[in-house]
Design a protein around this motif. Structure first.
Motif, PDB file in Angstrom:
ATOM      1  N   TYR A  83      27.278  -9.323   0.156  1.00 41.68           N
ATOM      2  CA  TYR A  83      27.110 -10.640  -0.108  1.00 41.68           C
ATOM      3  C   TYR A  83      27.989 -11.433   0.314  1.00 41.68           C
ATOM      4  O   TYR A  83      29.291 -11.213   0.573  1.00 41.68           O
ATOM      5  N   GLN A 115      22.386  -1.132 -11.528  1.00 41.60           N
ATOM      6  CA  GLN A 115      23.349  -2.083 -11.787  1.00 41.60           C
ATOM      7  C   GLN A 115      24.118  -2.248 -10.414  1.00 41.60           C
ATOM      8  O   GLN A 115      24.787  -1.303  -9.816  1.00 41.60           O
ATOM      9  N   LEU A 116      24.772  -3.384 -10.239  1.00 47.24           N
ATOM     10  CA  LEU A 116      25.310  -3.816  -8.772  1.00 47.24           C
ATOM     11  C   LEU A 116      26.539  -3.852  -9.404  1.00 47.24           C
ATOM     12  O   LEU A 116      27.086  -4.650 -10.329  1.00 47.24           O
ATOM     13  N   TYR A 121      25.926 -12.085 -14.518  1.00 51.85           N
ATOM     14  CA  TYR A 121      27.401 -11.702 -13.988  1.00 51.85           C
ATOM     15  C   TYR A 121      28.557 -12.769 -14.589  1.00 51.85           C
ATOM     16  O   TYR A 121      28.073 -13.973 -14.583  1.00 51.85           O
ATOM     17  N   PHE A 126      29.314  -7.407 -14.200  1.00 49.93           N
ATOM     18  CA  PHE A 126      27.864  -7.203 -14.358  1.00 49.93           C
ATOM     19  C   PHE A 126      27.847  -7.309 -16.035  1.00 49.93           C
ATOM     20  O   PHE A 126      28.766  -6.640 -16.774  1.00 49.93           O
ATOM     21  N   GLU A 152      21.167  -6.686 -17.658  1.00 47.84           N
ATOM     22  CA  GLU A 152      19.946  -6.816 -16.770  1.00 47.84           C
ATOM     23  C   GLU A 152      18.556  -6.929 -17.697  1.00 47.84           C
ATOM     24  O   GLU A 152      18.713  -5.961 -18.365  1.00 47.84           O
ATOM     25  N   ARG A 208      17.328  -3.555 -19.725  1.00 48.32           N
ATOM     26  CA  ARG A 208      17.504  -2.301 -19.063  1.00 48.32           C
ATOM     27  C   ARG A 208      18.954  -2.049 -18.741  1.00 48.32           C
ATOM     28  O   ARG A 208      18.844  -0.513 -18.661  1.00 48.32           O
ATOM     29  N   ASN A 209      19.688  -2.728 -18.628  1.00 48.51           N
ATOM     30  CA  ASN A 209      21.025  -2.252 -18.506  1.00 48.51           C
ATOM     31  C   ASN A 209      22.284  -2.988 -18.985  1.00 48.51           C
ATOM     32  O   ASN A 209      21.710  -4.281 -18.952  1.00 48.51           O
ATOM     33  N   LEU A 215      26.952 -16.464 -13.540  1.00 44.83           N
ATOM     34  CA  LEU A 215      25.873 -16.281 -12.356  1.00 44.83           C
ATOM     35  C   LEU A 215      24.622 -15.586 -13.069  1.00 44.83           C
ATOM     36  O   LEU A 215      24.734 -14.531 -13.823  1.00 44.83           O
ATOM     37  N   ARG A 223      15.583 -10.728  -8.948  1.00 41.96           N
ATOM     38  CA  ARG A 223      14.955  -9.956  -7.892  1.00 41.96           C
ATOM     39  C   ARG A 223      13.449  -9.684  -8.303  1.00 41.96           C
ATOM     40  O   ARG A 223      13.155  -9.658  -9.378  1.00 41.96           O
ATOM     41  N   TRP A 253      11.373  -4.108  -9.939  1.00 45.47           N
ATOM     42  CA  TRP A 253      12.018  -2.810 -10.111  1.00 45.47           C
ATOM     43  C   TRP A 253      12.304  -2.094  -8.860  1.00 45.47           C
ATOM     44  O   TRP A 253      13.341  -1.530  -8.695  1.00 45.47           O
ATOM     45  N   GLN A 270      19.224  -9.125  -4.435  1.00 48.58           N
ATOM     46  CA  GLN A 270      19.332 -10.015  -5.864  1.00 48.58           C
ATOM     47  C   GLN A 270      19.599 -11.526  -5.361  1.00 48.58           C
ATOM     48  O   GLN A 270      20.482 -11.747  -4.320  1.00 48.58           O
TER      49      GLN A 270
END
Lengths: 112, 113
Positions: A35, A99-100, B35, B45, B48, B55-56, B90, B94, B97, B102
């Motif tokens: 990015y 996860q990024l 984020y 992070f 999400e 989910r995370n 931020l 997306r 899945w 992003q």
């Protein structure tokens, strides 16, 4: 998430010079994204690398994914003032937990 | 297509207060991630959401929470604000899945005094 080390932290180049930033992991990555964030802006997706040894080009930008999938690099040829910004690598974890994890970034300054 | 939008763009709060930030993803996108970006910790992070389900989750205290509505819009809430919560928040969406790219919004700059 998967941790990565990104170097250098800062880079000043004269316009027209080349620039490279490196991203290293101690573990094998399933894929990695890059990015760019301009000053005062938000991250913008550049590319995703998935395959071992993959090389992708976007005009003056060349992205590489290492053979062992533990490192990646972004090389800019003949930098321009429009290249100014911070470049982040970000592995995406595999499986259901997508996860990024962003590297610390390399802040590029291009001197005219 | 319109991009990801976030409101408000700037916010000033005092310690102990709570704040709610809003994110509208790109039309058709069902996944929204949040984020936190600070000079010291970089981009981290938070969580999400996909189809209204978390989910995370990243490594943040329980004061940070979020939710997603049926139209995919998402909100993030921070309770009992601390000085260290000052950051750019931020949001990114997306397509689904199986889509990894992003798209980030402009962010909300939160200052805690």
């Amino acid at each position: 998430g998967q941790q990565v080390m990104q170097i250098p932290q800062y880079q000043h180049v004269q316009e027209g010079e080349d620039f490279t930033t490196y991203c290293n992991s101690s573990t094998t990555l399933s894929n990695i994204q890059w990015y760019k964030q301009r000053p005062g802006g938000h991250p913008v997706f550049l590319i995703q690398l998935v395959k071992s040894g993959e090389v992708k080009k976007q005009k003056r930008l060349t992205f590489q994914f290492g053979e062992a999938k533990k490192n990646s690099s972004l090389h800019i040829t003949a930098t321009q003032t429009t290249d100014v910004g911070t470049y982040f690598c970000a592995p995406l974890s595999s499986g259901s937990a997508r996860q990024l994890t962003f590297g610390s970034g390399t802040q590029l300054t291009v001197l005219p | 297509k319109a991009g990801v939008t976030q409101t408000p763009r700037y916010l000033i709060k005092t310690r102990g207060q709570q704040v709610t930030l809003s994110c509208s993803p790109i039309s058709g996108h069902r996944s929204v991630s949040w984020y936190q970006q600070t000079p010291g910790q970089g981009l981290q992070f938070l969580f999400e959401y996909f189809s209204e389900t978390q989910r995370n989750k990243g490594n943040f205290p329980g004061r940070f929470s979020g939710r997603q509505f049926s139209n995919s819009r998402s909100e993030m809430n921070v309770s009992t604000l601390e000085l260290g919560d000052s950051a750019l928040y931020l949001c990114a969406s997306r397509g689904g899945w199986r889509y990894n790219e992003q798209f980030f919004g402009p962010g909300t700059r939160l200052t805690v005094l």
